[in-house]
Enzyme design. Sequence first.
Site, PDB file in Angstrom:
ATOM      1  N   ILE A 249      -6.588 -27.935   3.004  1.00 28.88           N
ATOM      2  CA  ILE A 249      -5.784 -26.888   2.366  1.00 28.88           C
ATOM      3  C   ILE A 249      -6.885 -25.515   2.672  1.00 28.88           C
ATOM      4  O   ILE A 249      -7.836 -25.644   2.281  1.00 28.88           O
ATOM      5  CB  ILE A 249      -5.915 -26.922   0.557  1.00 28.88           C
ATOM      6  CG1 ILE A 249      -5.019 -28.249   0.326  1.00 28.88           C
ATOM      7  CG2 ILE A 249      -5.208 -25.743   0.128  1.00 28.88           C
ATOM      8  CD1 ILE A 249      -4.923 -28.618  -1.067  1.00 28.88           C
TER       9      ILE A 249
ATOM     10  N   CYS B 179       0.645  -1.108   0.014  1.00 24.83           N
ATOM     11  CA  CYS B 179      -0.128  -0.011  -0.049  1.00 24.83           C
ATOM     12  C   CYS B 179       0.682   1.308  -0.147  1.00 24.83           C
ATOM     13  O   CYS B 179       0.399   2.349  -0.372  1.00 24.83           O
ATOM     14  CB  CYS B 179      -0.854   0.043   1.243  1.00 24.83           C
ATOM     15  SG  CYS B 179      -1.861  -1.481   1.481  1.00 24.83           S
TER      16      CYS B 179
HETATM   17  P1  FAD Z   1      -0.002 -10.639  -1.742  1.00 29.85           P
HETATM   18  O1  FAD Z   1       0.224  -9.651  -0.655  1.00 29.85           O
HETATM   19  O2  FAD Z   1      -0.161  -9.852  -3.070  1.00 29.85           O
HETATM   20  O3  FAD Z   1       0.897 -11.687  -1.401  1.00 29.85           O
HETATM   21  C1  FAD Z   1       0.817 -12.704  -2.522  1.00 29.85           C
HETATM   22  C2  FAD Z   1       2.415 -13.193  -2.700  1.00 29.85           C
HETATM   23  O4  FAD Z   1       2.316 -14.494  -2.890  1.00 29.85           O
HETATM   24  C3  FAD Z   1       3.177 -12.640  -3.671  1.00 29.85           C
HETATM   25  O5  FAD Z   1       4.140 -11.982  -2.931  1.00 29.85           O
HETATM   26  C4  FAD Z   1       3.466 -13.316  -4.501  1.00 29.85           C
HETATM   27  O6  FAD Z   1       4.953 -13.234  -5.075  1.00 29.85           O
HETATM   28  C5  FAD Z   1       3.281 -14.794  -3.727  1.00 29.85           C
HETATM   29  N1  FAD Z   1       3.053 -16.040  -4.636  1.00 29.85           N
HETATM   30  C6  FAD Z   1       2.050 -16.304  -5.570  1.00 29.85           C
HETATM   31  N2  FAD Z   1       2.135 -17.298  -5.939  1.00 29.85           N
HETATM   32  C7  FAD Z   1       3.276 -18.083  -5.482  1.00 29.85           C
HETATM   33  C8  FAD Z   1       3.767 -19.359  -5.674  1.00 29.85           C
HETATM   34  N3  FAD Z   1       3.352 -20.242  -6.452  1.00 29.85           N
HETATM   35  N4  FAD Z   1       4.905 -19.746  -4.930  1.00 29.85           N
HETATM   36  C9  FAD Z   1       5.469 -18.592  -4.293  1.00 29.85           C
HETATM   37  N5  FAD Z   1       4.668 -17.345  -3.882  1.00 29.85           N
HETATM   38  C10 FAD Z   1       3.745 -17.206  -4.572  1.00 29.85           C
HETATM   39  N6  FAD Z   1      -5.062  -2.460   0.007  1.00 29.85           N
HETATM   40  C11 FAD Z   1      -5.861  -1.808   0.942  1.00 29.85           C
HETATM   41  O7  FAD Z   1      -6.675  -2.238   1.552  1.00 29.85           O
HETATM   42  N7  FAD Z   1      -5.264  -0.487   1.164  1.00 29.85           N
HETATM   43  C12 FAD Z   1      -4.368  -0.052   0.259  1.00 29.85           C
HETATM   44  O8  FAD Z   1      -4.056   1.321   0.382  1.00 29.85           O
HETATM   45  C13 FAD Z   1      -4.007  -0.669  -0.653  1.00 29.85           C
HETATM   46  N8  FAD Z   1      -2.849  -0.019  -1.461  1.00 29.85           N
HETATM   47  C14 FAD Z   1      -2.187  -0.801  -2.505  1.00 29.85           C
HETATM   48  C15 FAD Z   1      -1.349  -0.448  -3.272  1.00 29.85           C
HETATM   49  C16 FAD Z   1      -0.796  -1.140  -4.330  1.00 29.85           C
HETATM   50  C17 FAD Z   1       0.193  -0.466  -5.276  1.00 29.85           C
HETATM   51  C18 FAD Z   1      -1.009  -2.358  -4.419  1.00 29.85           C
HETATM   52  C19 FAD Z   1      -0.440  -3.361  -5.306  1.00 29.85           C
HETATM   53  C20 FAD Z   1      -1.957  -3.303  -3.622  1.00 29.85           C
HETATM   54  C21 FAD Z   1      -2.695  -2.263  -2.679  1.00 29.85           C
HETATM   55  N9  FAD Z   1      -3.641  -2.702  -1.646  1.00 29.85           N
HETATM   56  C22 FAD Z   1      -4.275  -2.096  -0.991  1.00 29.85           C
HETATM   57  C23 FAD Z   1      -4.055  -4.217  -1.882  1.00 29.85           C
HETATM   58  C24 FAD Z   1      -3.238  -5.209  -0.863  1.00 29.85           C
HETATM   59  O9  FAD Z   1      -2.061  -4.953  -1.133  1.00 29.85           O
HETATM   60  C25 FAD Z   1      -3.640  -6.382  -1.045  1.00 29.85           C
HETATM   61  O10 FAD Z   1      -5.054  -6.723  -1.101  1.00 29.85           O
HETATM   62  C26 FAD Z   1      -3.072  -7.340  -0.378  1.00 29.85           C
HETATM   63  O11 FAD Z   1      -1.631  -7.351  -0.498  1.00 29.85           O
HETATM   64  C27 FAD Z   1      -3.422  -8.881  -0.605  1.00 29.85           C
HETATM   65  O12 FAD Z   1      -2.663  -9.740   0.270  1.00 29.85           O
HETATM   66  P2  FAD Z   1      -2.380 -11.437  -0.195  1.00 29.85           P
HETATM   67  O13 FAD Z   1      -1.669 -11.959   0.736  1.00 29.85           O
HETATM   68  O14 FAD Z   1      -3.556 -11.892  -0.543  1.00 29.85           O
HETATM   69  O15 FAD Z   1      -1.388 -11.187  -1.584  1.00 29.85           O
END
Ligand code: FAD
Length: 550
Positions: free
Chosen positions: A277, A42
């Site tokens: 899972i 973020c």
């Molecule tokens: P992520 O945080 O994306 O993490 C998933 C990780 O899994 C990644 O790093 C990826 O490399 C890894 N991965 C995927 N597949 C594999 C695999 N097969 N093997 C190993 N590793 C793997 N949300 C808000 O609420 N407020 C905000 O202000 C906000 N600002 C944002 C700004 C930006 C620029 C971005 C990109 C997102 C923003 N978000 C915001 C959204 C928020 O960041 C996401 O909703 C949150 O990070 C999701 O979490 P997650 O764990 O599902 O995925």
Amino acid sequence: MKLLIVGGVAGGASAAARSRRLSEGAEIIVFERGPDVSFANCGLPYFIGGEIAERKKLLVTTPEQLRTRFKLDVRTRTSVESIDRAAKKVRVRDLASGREYEEFYDKLLLAPGAAPLRPPIPGIDLPGIFTLRNLQDTDHIKERADQGVKQVVLLGGGFISLELAENFVRRGIATTVVEKNDQILTPFDPEMTTPIAEALATKGVTLLLGQSAEGFEQTADGLVVCLNSGKRLPAQLVVMGIGVRPENKLAVDAGLEAGPRGGIRVNEYLQTSDPDIYAVGDAIEVKDFVSGDPTQVPLAGPANRQGRIAADNLFGRTVKYRGTQGTAILGFFDRTAAVTGASEKSLRRANRSFRKVYIHPAHHAGYYPGAEQMTLKILFQPETGKLLGAQGVGGAGVDKRIDVLAVAIQAGMTVFDLEEMELSYAPQFGSAKDPINMAGFVAGGLLRGDHPQVDVEAVLAVPENQRPLLLDVRSSQEFSAGHIPGAVNISVDELRSRLGEIPRDREIAAYCQVGQRGYLATRILRQSGFLASNIGGGYKTYLLFQPNES
Ligand code: FAD
């Protein structure tokens, strides 16, 4: 217990830390494809703009810290390639060496997030066209911007694009936002985005609505973005912020259920269709807290909370995820737009009955210096007054009101509860009748029948000769500065003495600037036998629906 976690950022890192707190004995391995874990997605736009000066501030924690403090086996630059559910093992690739190996699990947690969309538009792979998800993308965008970019095109008018727009403007780069829909910020209703569209214009951002990119061309000066409207936008840097899709390949290849938009299906315990899972974060389909329908909401708060809840369930507690409300907020310079729960659009799409009110209160007592006006819209059930959704736009204080309303929605409260809410007050923070109370009074008055209201867009949708009489009850000066076309002006202070000028055989739609004098006028008229209603939120609300007039 041996727990494998795929993805080491928001959901994955939260789940890993919580798991360790619950079980000192468990073997926990976190696989992360990228070089970093638990970074601040973020904050990325603000590093590009320079507001966050140090890159290392974006690393909330490091793999080493997770190893030392939480005894986690963190494997970065390591990708999980496939799942063998029958044998309960995953195939893993070390991206640095190319070595592949297998790892067995008792339980597996998927937190792979969502990837930015990059549709196969001609020229999409030209240098200078980026998406923004992680620190490496950030480095590439910043590097390009540091090379002396003059023009940036941001495709998509969502939260990330607008945050980037602010940061490119701060850097003095000419910025254009292109949005395919006829509004920016799609979780909001269109009229609530008018003040943000105006703020974009004020800051010099060009906003092109209803247009999309259909190709990119390389030129001597960089790139040209070709729009479906025929417009050609020169740029040296393009960022695609047109949405994300769940990273569901691992899950789908392993035969786990996914929803129609690709979100991995989970039950209320965040367990996939395989009980060993679990899945969390942007990759999953969630239950919409208000409607109960399946949806996908890529936000950091839900991802972090789901990580924690999944860990609880993995380690023997029974905790349900309540669903996602979609509470979100945007800052654009000194403007704020925030949303929670259902929008009018989504309620209409689902054919659900609702009523709405708009108010335009100051964020704190008007007599105290620095009061800023905001607009709040609340949506509620007509039969019960139960809150369904809220949106706010303005400057200071919007965040607090939307957070209060988000809690009220989660608690199942009604507009009548808003009337009764006791909130902190001193003149520099709020008002004795806080905007939250005011929203309750206006909505409660509507439902009780004390304060009949009509929606301005509904009044104007009717052919002119069938419309109610539009009665502007503001002062003549306010009327001359701008009014709803066709309105007649009798100030509320003169209304009692000029009732004879108002036809008794026609409905009256009274309005003032924000709704308060219109309410009083409606009461006067009703008690004098007229069939009168107030245009909710007054002329200010009318202007929200006229994005080019205000
Ligand atoms: P992520 O945080 O994306 O993490 C998933 C990780 O899994 C990644 O790093 C990826 O490399 C890894 N991965 C995927 N597949 C594999 C695999 N097969 N093997 C190993 N590793 C793997 N949300 C808000 O609420 N407020 C905000 O202000 C906000 N600002 C944002 C700004 C930006 C620029 C971005 C990109 C997102 C923003 N978000 C915001 C959204 C928020 O960041 C996401 O909703 C949150 O990070 C999701 O979490 P997650 O764990 O599902 O995925």
